[in-house]
Design an enzyme around this catalytic site. Structure first.
Site: not given
Length: 157
Positions: A54, A56, A84, A87
């Protein structure tokens, strides 16, 4: 809305647009320390075939490497969409001071929408600013998925 928040969110949006050009869900992130971008990230799950990549997570990894430490207690994370649970956990573990995000994630948002990771009695607390350039960030996602739905089944790239 703080002018610095808008400036750095625009940088995160550029990373999200780069992700979209590669067929990735358009989410981008930047990490800022003392008014300077120290790391960026964009979704790379499809490209690298790795569910962990992801925006992040990539930005946090790069910031740790660049700064030579795992504690990012003096950094702010800007991300185009609400993090999410994975993260949000990385944010806690990296000790990020502040998170600024654009649009809300109605399906997996872990900083207030589905649940709020920051409200649990964890070993680190961080500030949250939400809705920065929300419409622009949401439009990137809605446009991406509208284009994806137009493609023949099986052709995700």
């Amino acid at each position: 809305m703080d002018k610095n928040d808008i400036y750095f969110m625009k940088r995160a949006i550029l990373r999200a647009k780069a992700a979209a050009k590669c067929g990735e869900v358009p989410i981008g992130a930047v990490i800022v320390k003392d008014g300077e971008i120290v790391a960026t990230g964009r979704n790379m799950r499809e490209l690298r075939k790795n569910s962990l990549l992801h925006a992040e997570i990539i930005a946090i990894d790069r910031a740790c490497k660049r700064l030579g430490r795992w504690r990012l207690h003096d950094c702010t994370l800007y991300v185009t969409m609400e993090p999410c649970p994975m993260c949000a956990g990385a944010i806690v573990n990296s000790r990020i001071k502040r998170v600024v995000y654009g649009c809300y994630d109605q399906k997996a948002g872990a900083l207030g929408t589905v649940f709020d990771m920051s409200q649990y009695p964890l070993n680190h607390k961080y500030e949250i600013t939400s809705g920065v350039m929300e419409q622009e960030c949401a439009k990137l996602l809605s446009n991406f998925f509208a284009e994806l739905r137009k493609r023949p089944k099986g052709n995700k790239q």
